[in-house]
Scaffold this motif. Structure first.
Motif, PDB file in Angstrom:
ATOM      1  N   LYS A 165      41.913  37.801  50.676  1.00  0.00           N
ATOM      2  CA  LYS A 165      41.638  36.700  49.765  1.00  0.00           C
ATOM      3  C   LYS A 165      42.197  37.068  48.397  1.00  0.00           C
ATOM      4  CE  LYS A 165      36.895  38.414  49.099  1.00  0.00           C
ATOM      5  NZ  LYS A 165      35.450  38.072  49.235  1.00  0.00           N
ATOM      6  N   PHE A 166      42.562  36.038  47.640  1.00  0.00           N
ATOM      7  CA  PHE A 166      43.090  36.243  46.291  1.00  0.00           C
ATOM      8  C   PHE A 166      41.943  36.152  45.286  1.00  0.00           C
ATOM      9  CE2 PHE A 166      46.779  34.518  48.625  1.00  0.00           C
ATOM     10  CZ  PHE A 166      47.670  35.563  48.423  1.00  0.00           C
ATOM     11  N   GLN A 167      41.860  37.159  44.437  1.00  0.00           N
ATOM     12  CA  GLN A 167      40.839  37.183  43.391  1.00  0.00           C
ATOM     13  C   GLN A 167      41.521  37.353  42.039  1.00  0.00           C
ATOM     14  OE1 GLN A 167      38.172  40.397  44.572  1.00  0.00           O
ATOM     15  NE2 GLN A 167      36.888  38.995  45.755  1.00  0.00           N
ATOM     16  N   ARG A 168      41.133  36.495  41.087  1.00  0.00           N
ATOM     17  CA  ARG A 168      41.766  36.555  39.767  1.00  0.00           C
ATOM     18  C   ARG A 168      40.869  37.278  38.773  1.00  0.00           C
ATOM     19  NH1 ARG A 168      44.368  31.756  35.930  1.00  0.00           N
ATOM     20  NH2 ARG A 168      45.159  33.224  34.359  1.00  0.00           N
ATOM     21  N   THR A 169      41.490  38.157  38.013  1.00  0.00           N
ATOM     22  CA  THR A 169      40.820  38.829  36.899  1.00  0.00           C
ATOM     23  C   THR A 169      41.749  38.747  35.698  1.00  0.00           C
ATOM     24  OG1 THR A 169      39.731  40.359  38.415  1.00  0.00           O
ATOM     25  CG2 THR A 169      39.764  40.963  36.097  1.00  0.00           C
ATOM     26  N   GLY A 170      41.452  37.834  34.765  1.00  0.00           N
ATOM     27  CA  GLY A 170      42.312  37.671  33.602  1.00  0.00           C
ATOM     28  C   GLY A 170      43.726  37.296  34.017  1.00  0.00           C
ATOM     29  N   PRO A 171      44.735  38.050  33.542  1.00  0.00           N
ATOM     30  CA  PRO A 171      46.116  37.710  33.857  1.00  0.00           C
ATOM     31  C   PRO A 171      46.586  38.286  35.200  1.00  0.00           C
ATOM     32  CG  PRO A 171      46.079  39.569  32.366  1.00  0.00           C
ATOM     33  CD  PRO A 171      44.632  39.166  32.567  1.00  0.00           C
TER      34      PRO A 171
END
Length: 828
Positions: free
Chosen positions: A94-100
């Motif tokens: 799964k794709f997880q976003r943290t800031g940039p």
């Protein structure tokens, strides 16, 4: 002025992008991808032709999907195993976003808590590591969508080609980024999956022989690797618990929410999702049938044979109450074989004969099979034809007997296709099936490894019934158990147990790879490449067939105009026609019959093979050491010259020799003797023989086996003929094998002691003045004395090995999946 205004207008979007990037505000996806080729689908991506990059649009955060790599184009070496279509391991990501930044994370599904309590689930999640496959920098975004550069991730050695080459000792290679690029024809997006393909090049020094034989410039190895991102199945699949009494592969995991009184390890089977339109009906069509597609690159008549063999499985699904639920079609010309929607039977070419595989991509969460993938090696049919050539070939003309030989080869291909597709339906091998399901030759399952049934007909051999023509009875019961769709309200566990009991009542059972190895396993009815309900009787029959084949072996086994030296390739499988049945009979010695019994299910659990049967097995094995049975026909000794120019043999397909270029008349006998002795004197088998006599003095022990071996081998009078030289060679090999056994520190203590005592006995027979007429053979005396005086300096026994066997009479599988030795064709 107009030209300047036009130029400023053209540059404005790029200036805005640069300003946004500098200010920390990423540009919009539309602005960043202007001019790029867009591929909408499951995961939308953009092709940047100027930079040679793939930009991935991500709009599904914290949503699980399936990722797996594939080898799209292979290197053509069975030994290295990097074949066209080879599947890599599947991963839930799964794709997880943290800031940039965006991370591609793989949760750890090996350890779970199946609980409604989020804190209980979190405790397990935080106790075990996850895996981050890649980190991406966000270059553009728009609403809840972001754009990342996928290219560096795609340029990895995703299928592990570098370690595969290293493990097979073919050199040290590394990825050369300068010679890697996207392969656009196979990079596309579908509704349920998005596919990417790349051309990668590995470079290295000192490539091994396998690589040198298949790569035009072996220091630069170029292949194509494929990456698949797939939508996970919709909810609704019902996992089925594993039962060891009937064979299915599947998934296992720890469930820490399990009550202490219950097993913490959960086991479920792998199978396709299949549901009846009317679960209450005895026979019903499927909501969605299982469809397999055949590689259109397969030539005729092989194509038709493979489609027929694959279609056999519909017989099993009919037995489970489905109508036309399993179908076979030719892959449409506009279909992509990498598309997850197509279960595929693929025809693969290699430089040497090799294994075929049945592989599956599954949902690691549930065990549901998403895509079945079969790889069939094209040279296998030629090897089967070669065996038929040795048995019935008689090239009075270029076409005589060709139809008969080709028919046997196609019959084998039908069975092979059914076998490998069976793996992709979830089924492992069932190696006890060849002793069940028939009065003489059991054919209860296509999931066994069969060798051809060659029957004696008058003075010749009949191959009309060489292979089965349909699915087996065990196969039907296994599909009934695994795929039966029960009406709502049914006690499924009770109904499944009834199916197993009904199967047992038919005399059918399941034992697999771990039970079938000739050296370490003990069940006398569970073996690879054997035939017949009784291993001993079948060995006797096989030796008769072998004798007929050798007695009728003439130069007409090869077409006119063929170099006579190539007779050896046809001769090898005839001379060693008994090899697998010898392996099967060796398991009768110290053998134990057993089942995968559950407490209370009424099955017989464990029993030692009766003493009389073990003694019959010993007699049959000793008969294979008879020098008269081991002589090479005089015709052949005069008819196999050294190889002509440009006909260098594949050393693995001919007998090893100690005579240089010329055919060695002792090479085949030495290989056959070494095979029998290695099996009889296997340390684990010897230990079982020692132990069984401790508990039942009526059983033959290792002392009895060694006594009979010595009496059989060392009683021959001095004979300066060809057969006499085979006798002397056999006596030397027995002594060498016993020295190896006596010095084996891992062997059972009594086993080593009995081997030691046997050597002292042999010494008295062969010394000058001893009872044997072989006093002139001083090497045996010298080796035994050296063993007595300085055992660490005794040279290792040197036995010419037999040419490669399997898949000489077809086969391998479970290798990658279970970490087993070559002899398995199932990878998951």
């Amino acid at each position: 002025m107009n030209k300047l205004l036009l130029a400023l207008t053209f540059l404005l979007p790029f200036s805005t992008i640069a300003q946004n990037a500098t200010s920390g505000n990423p540009p919009t996806i539309a602005a960043y991808t202007a001019g790029m080729e867009k591929q909408p689908g499951f995961l939308t991506f953009y092709w940047d032709a100027k930079k040679g990059k793939i930009w991935l649009e991500i709009d599904k955060f914290d949503t699980e999907l399936l990722y797996y790599p594939t080898l799209a184009s292979g290197i053509g070496s069975n030994d290295i195993g990097l074949d066209r279509g080879r599947l890599g391991q599947e991963h839930i990501v799964k794709f997880q976003r943290t800031g940039p930044k965006v991370l591609m994370v793989e949760p750890n599904y090996q350890y779970r808590a199946i609980s409604s309590d989020p804190l209980e689930r979190r405790a397990v999640e935080e106790s075990f590591a996850q895996s981050v496959h890649w980190g991406f920098d966000v270059v553009a975004e728009e609403g809840n969508r972001v754009l990342v550069d996928l290219t560096p991730f795609l340029m990895l050695d995703a299928v592990g080609a570098v370690p595969a080459i290293s493990q097979t000792r073919q050199g040290t290679f590394r990825l050369d980024p300068s010679r890697c690029a996207l392969y656009l024809p196979h990079s596309k997006s579908f509704p349920q999956n998005t596919e990417f393909e790349v051309t990668i090049t590995l470079t290295g020094d000192s490539p091994g022989a396998y690589l040198r034989s298949v790569v035009p410039t072996p220091t630069a190895l170029t292949m194509r690797q494929h990456h698949s991102f797939v939508q996970l199945p919709e909810p609704g699949y019902k996992a089925r618990e594993f039962d060891p009494r009937i064979g299915y592969g599947g998934i296992e995991y720890f469930d820490y929410a399990t009550p202490v009184s219950q097993p913490i390890i959960k086991r479920y089977i792998s199978r396709h999702r299949l549901e009846k339109k009317d679960p209450k009906a005895a026979v019903s069509e499927a909501v969605k049938p299982i469809v397999y597609y055949l590689d259109p690159g397969t030539p005729e008549p092989i194509r038709s044979a493979l489609m027929e063999g694959t279609a056999w499985w519909n017989q099993a699904f009919e037995a489970a109450g489905y109508k036309n639920a399993f179908q076979v079609k030719l892959l449409p010309a506009d279909a992509d074989p990498m598309d997850v929607r197509y279960n595929l039977v693929q025809w693969v070419h290699r430089s040497t004969r090799g294994w075929s595989y049945g592989a599956s991509i599954i949902d690691p969460r549930t065990g549901e099979i998403i895509k079945g993938k079969v790889t069939l090696g094209s040279l296998r049919v030629r090897q089967d034809y070669l065996i038929a050539q040795g048995l019935v070939g008689n090239f009075d003309t270029d076409t005589s007997h060709v139809a008969e030989m080709m028919q046997m080869s196609l019959d084998r291909l039908r069975q092979l296709a059914a076998h490998e597709v069976g793996h992709t339906l979830g089924l492992p091998h069932n190696y006890i099936a060849s002793t069940q399901g028939g009065p003489t030759f059991g054919r209860a399952s296509v999931m066994d490894y069969p060798t051809m049934v060659a029957k004696v007909k008058g003075a010749g051999i009949d191959l009309s019934d060489a292979y089965t023509k349909s699915i087996g009875d065990y196969d039907k019961w296994s599909i009934i158990w695994g795929y039966q769709d029960f009406p709502s309200g049914t006690n499924e566990k009770q109904e499944l147990n009834k199916i197993v009991q009904q199967m047992h009542a038919k005399g059918l059972s399941f034992l697999t790879d771990q039970d079938a190895r000739p050296e370490s396993s003990a069940h006398p009815a569970t073996h690879l490449w054997d035939n017949g309900n009784n291993a001993v009787e079948e060995l006797k029959r096989t030796m008769i067939v072998r004798r007929i084949a050798l007695d009728h072996f003439t130069e007409k086994k090869i077409p006119a105009g063929t170099p006579l030296a190539t007779l050896e390739e046809v001769f090898v499988p005839m001379y060693l026609f008994h090899r697998y049945q010898v392996e099967a009979v060796s398991k009768v010695l110290g053998g134990q019959t057993y089942t995968n019994a559950l407490r209370g299910d009424g099955q017989a659990v464990l029993a030692v093979v009766p003493a009389d049967e073990q003694r019959r097995a010993l007699d049959a094995l000793l008969a294979t050491l008879n020098p008269q049975a081991l002589t090479v026909p005089s015709f052949l000794l005069k008819s196999i010259p050294p190889r002509p120019f440009r006909y260098s043999p594949n050393a693995r397909e001919v007998f090893k020799r100690r005579t240089g270029m010329t055919f060695d008349p002792l090479g085949p006998p030495e290989a056959a003797v070494g095979m029998t002795l290695r099996l009889m004197l296997n340390p684990e088998r010897c230990a079982r023989l020692v132990h069984q006599k401790l508990f039942d003095p009526a059983q033959p022990g290792l002392d009895d086996v060694l006594d009979q071996l010595i009496k059989t081998v060392y009683k021959k009078p001095l004979d300066k003929t060809y057969a006499g030289e085979i006798s002397r060679m056999t006596e030397l090999k027995v002594a060498e094998q016993l020295i190896t056994l006596a010095l084996n520190k891992d062997a059972d203590g009594t086993t080593r002691d009995l081997a030691h005592r046997s050597l002292l006995r042999i010494k008295t027979l062969v010394e000058p003045g001893g009872l044997s007429s072989l006093a002139s053979y001083g090497l045996i005396t010298h080796l035994i004395r050296q063993y007595e005086q300085n055992p660490t300096q005794v040279p290792a026994a040197s036995v010419l090995p037999a040419p490669d066997g399997a898949p000489i009479d077809p086969g391998q599988e479970w290798l990658e999946a279970l970490g087993g030795e070559p002899a398995c064709e199932w990878v998951r």
